[in-house]
Design an enzyme around this catalytic site. Structure first.
Site, PDB file in Angstrom:
ATOM      1  N   GLU A  72      20.896  -3.155  -1.777  1.00 10.80           N
ATOM      2  CA  GLU A  72      20.023  -3.998  -0.962  1.00 10.80           C
ATOM      3  C   GLU A  72      18.558  -3.773  -1.318  1.00 10.80           C
ATOM      4  O   GLU A  72      18.088  -2.638  -1.408  1.00 10.80           O
ATOM      5  CB  GLU A  72      20.185  -3.709   0.534  1.00 10.80           C
ATOM      6  N   ASP A 138      10.321  11.113   4.119  1.00 11.23           N
ATOM      7  CA  ASP A 138       9.097  10.360   4.372  1.00 11.23           C
ATOM      8  C   ASP A 138       8.140  11.265   5.150  1.00 11.23           C
ATOM      9  O   ASP A 138       8.477  11.757   6.230  1.00 11.23           O
ATOM     10  CB  ASP A 138       9.428   9.099   5.177  1.00 11.23           C
ATOM     11  N   ASP A 140       4.225  11.438   6.641  1.00 11.69           N
ATOM     12  CA  ASP A 140       3.078  10.598   6.979  1.00 11.69           C
ATOM     13  C   ASP A 140       1.952  11.469   7.525  1.00 11.69           C
ATOM     14  O   ASP A 140       2.168  12.293   8.417  1.00 11.69           O
ATOM     15  CB  ASP A 140       3.496   9.560   8.022  1.00 11.69           C
ATOM     16  N   CYS A 150     -10.968  16.085   9.917  1.00 14.86           N
ATOM     17  CA  CYS A 150     -11.810  15.266   9.044  1.00 14.86           C
ATOM     18  C   CYS A 150     -11.487  13.788   9.187  1.00 14.86           C
ATOM     19  O   CYS A 150     -12.367  12.932   9.068  1.00 14.86           O
ATOM     20  CB  CYS A 150     -11.611  15.695   7.588  1.00 14.86           C
ATOM     21  N   SER A 189       2.513   6.974  -1.063  1.00 13.02           N
ATOM     22  CA  SER A 189       2.859   5.792  -0.266  1.00 13.02           C
ATOM     23  C   SER A 189       1.850   4.658  -0.422  1.00 13.02           C
ATOM     24  O   SER A 189       2.097   3.545   0.031  1.00 13.02           O
ATOM     25  CB  SER A 189       2.964   6.168   1.214  1.00 13.02           C
ATOM     26  N   ARG A 191      -1.241   4.881   0.812  1.00 12.34           N
ATOM     27  CA  ARG A 191      -2.299   4.981   1.813  1.00 12.34           C
ATOM     28  C   ARG A 191      -2.413   6.373   2.427  1.00 12.34           C
ATOM     29  O   ARG A 191      -3.411   7.047   2.268  1.00 12.34           O
ATOM     30  CB  ARG A 191      -2.066   3.945   2.919  1.00 12.34           C
ATOM     31  N   GLY A 193       0.460   8.938   2.888  1.00 12.23           N
ATOM     32  CA  GLY A 193       1.593   9.855   2.865  1.00 12.23           C
ATOM     33  C   GLY A 193       2.333   9.853   1.549  1.00 12.23           C
ATOM     34  O   GLY A 193       1.858   9.298   0.552  1.00 12.23           O
ATOM     35  N   VAL A 194       3.494  10.477   1.558  1.00 16.43           N
ATOM     36  CA  VAL A 194       4.304  10.588   0.350  1.00 16.43           C
ATOM     37  C   VAL A 194       5.769  10.335   0.693  1.00 16.43           C
ATOM     38  O   VAL A 194       6.214  10.553   1.828  1.00 16.43           O
ATOM     39  CB  VAL A 194       4.168  11.982  -0.309  1.00 16.43           C
ATOM     40  N   ASP A 341       9.731  12.759   8.961  1.00 18.34           N
ATOM     41  CA  ASP A 341      10.368  11.742   9.790  1.00 18.34           C
ATOM     42  C   ASP A 341      11.868  11.911   9.572  1.00 18.34           C
ATOM     43  O   ASP A 341      12.450  11.365   8.641  1.00 18.34           O
ATOM     44  CB  ASP A 341       9.906  10.343   9.372  1.00 18.34           C
ATOM     45  N   LEU A 352      13.228   2.166   2.444  1.00 15.41           N
ATOM     46  CA  LEU A 352      12.026   2.912   2.056  1.00 15.41           C
ATOM     47  C   LEU A 352      11.306   2.143   0.957  1.00 15.41           C
ATOM     48  O   LEU A 352      11.933   1.583   0.056  1.00 15.41           O
ATOM     49  CB  LEU A 352      12.396   4.315   1.564  1.00 15.41           C
ATOM     50  N   HIS A 359       0.004  -1.385  -2.001  1.00 17.75           N
ATOM     51  CA  HIS A 359      -0.183  -1.289  -0.552  1.00 17.75           C
ATOM     52  C   HIS A 359      -1.164  -2.379  -0.117  1.00 17.75           C
ATOM     53  O   HIS A 359      -2.308  -2.420  -0.596  1.00 17.75           O
ATOM     54  CB  HIS A 359      -0.731   0.089  -0.167  1.00 17.75           C
TER      55      HIS A 359
END
Length: 450
Positions: A72, A138, A140, A150, A189, A191, A193-194, A341, A352, A359
């Site tokens: 899929e 995942d 984030d 920061c 990702s 933006r 995360g990984v 997660d 995923l 992005h």
């Protein structure tokens, strides 16, 4: 609101492979029209298809030629139009559909027992079920908002990115050393995360229960942003996995990077969060008294000084006990241990985002990360689609090439994907297919063997 479109529904974005954006008018931000050129010239379809086929796209008699067609894919189009259960039987079909629909995002799902695009034909028969899927993780940055000062939310910078670096190191080494996995792909990702893809055959065939067991192996962080204590380390000694993570990764990450970059002890509000993790009022009162005097050293960073004072008090003298020493480790783990997660890892049918997507918020490409050099990875310099188009302009877009990406800063990422991940993976897959095929042939020659 997300809308699910019909399977054969298209979008208004139709790619003309020969259409080119005029030179020198590429804007800095994300533009949906950039995707036409990106998918037309830069997206590594051939490598992507080889990965998703796992060696089943060859002529070997042991290959499962229905394999890729049972995978899929989902496309998110403009205006949040969501196309689930897309499937492709060939590279050309995948490439032409992607260029036609021009998705803002491509998500990868499991391999099903039947073609997901034809799932309605099996309604009620309990036949349409996931049978294979990479083991995925995942991570984030928003889950670390209570320990970074920061940035917050979707924002990231070089001061907080070491949190992702520590997570990559801990999870990657554990997957290899404790579980014996070899073919692991880490991806930015785009933006904040990984993502981690574990692609060994034995990983792809794990049941949901087995995936949940692996997720629980990593599970340590507990509570929420209002919890007084995020980590509780019990027992006389740390689990070997946790001890290794602490010694080899987390302690150094906390002391050499995060302690000063996040200014963890610089204000009363911040150091009170640390003191709340120590369940001894005499210790916290003494430390609080020292720090509230505001007598800051002139040469040494206040965060380093206060951390050393805390460690000395917990690890020496009248407070030297296993429970007090363990508080030091708990503080480090609370700030640096990977926050996963878990539901993404536990369930085979979770979608995923695919590597090499763009992005839509940042325009950055979801590029692979080398876990052996993750300290060098800078999320703020990952190329954007606008930057790549400018590089194509500079390299003369009039010259068509099957390797246009090699004339841009995306080339390094694709070469790494090929050499460090895809080629070793496919070699392993072909050996597995050959071995399985030979075993079946041998079994057919000895039908009465038990």
């Amino acid at each position: 609101m997300v809308h699910e479109a019909a399977e054969n529904g298209g979008s208004d974005m139709v790619i003309d492979g020969n259409e080119q954006k005029p030179k020198n008018i590429v804007s800095n931000g994300f533009d949906a029209n950039y995707l036409k050129i990106y998918y037309g010239k830069l997206f590594p379809f051939a490598d992507f298809f080889k990965w998703m086929s796992y060696g089943n796209d060859g002529k070997h008699p042991g290959s499962d030629h229905s394999y890729i067609g049972r995978r899929e894919f989902s496309f998110t189009l403009d205006n949040d139009i969501y196309l689930r259960f897309q499937s492709f039987n060939s590279l050309s079909e995948m490439e032409s559909s992607t260029k036609e629909k021009c998705p803002f995002k491509i998500d990868i799902g499991p391999v099903y027992s039947v073609d997901p695009a034809k799932r309605h034909a099996y309604a009620g028969a309990n036949v349409f079920t996931p049978v294979e899927r990479e083991l995925v993780f995942d991570i984030d940055m928003t889950d670390y908002d209570d320990v970074r000062y920061c940035c917050s939310g979707a924002d990231v910078c070089l001061d907080c990115w070491p949190l992702m670096t520590a997570a990559i190191k801990v999870i990657d080494s554990t997957l290899r050393d404790d579980f014996g996995f070899n073919h692991i792909l880490w991806v930015f990702s785009g933006r904040r995360g990984v993502h981690c893809w574990v692609c060994d055959g034995k990983a792809r065939r794990l049941s949901n229960e087995q995936r949940a067991a692996i997720a629980d192996y990593f599970h340590l962080y507990q509570g929420n942003e209002n919890s007084r204590k995020k980590i509780s380390l019990t027992g006389p000694v740390l689990h070997p996995f946790l001890a290794r993570s602490y010694i080899e990764v987390l302690k150094d990450s906390f002391e050499s990077k995060l302690l000063c970059s996040q200014k963890i002890f610089s204000t009363e509000e911040r150091y009170e969060k640390v003191l709340d993790m120590i369940h001894d009022e005499s210790i916290t009162s003494e430390l609080r008294g020292r720090w509230q005097d505001n007598r800051r050293p002139s040469k040494n960073d206040v965060n380093l000084v206060r951390w050393e004072q805390l460690k000395n008090m917990l690890q020496s003298g009248k407070h030297k006990s296993q429970g007090m020493r363990r508080h030091v480790e708990e503080i480090v783990f609370s700030f640096t241990y990977p926050r996963l997660d878990l539901e993404v890892t536990k369930h085979m049918n979770h979608l995923l985002k695919a590597p090499f997507c763009v992005h839509p918020k940042t325009g950055r490409i979801c590029v692979p990360i080398d876990p052996e050099r993750c300290d060098e990875f800078d999320p703020t310099t990952v190329p954007t689609v606008a930057q790549l188009l400018e590089e194509l302009n500079a390299a003369d877009m009039e010259v068509d090439s099957e390797t246009d990406w090699d004339r841009t800063s995306l080339g390094e990422s694709i070469r790494f994907f090929r050499s460090a991940f895809l080629q070793p993976l496919l070699k392993s897959c072909k050996e597995e297919i050959e071995s399985s095929y030979n075993a079946k042939v041998q079994q057919s020659k000895n039908p009465l063997s038990w």
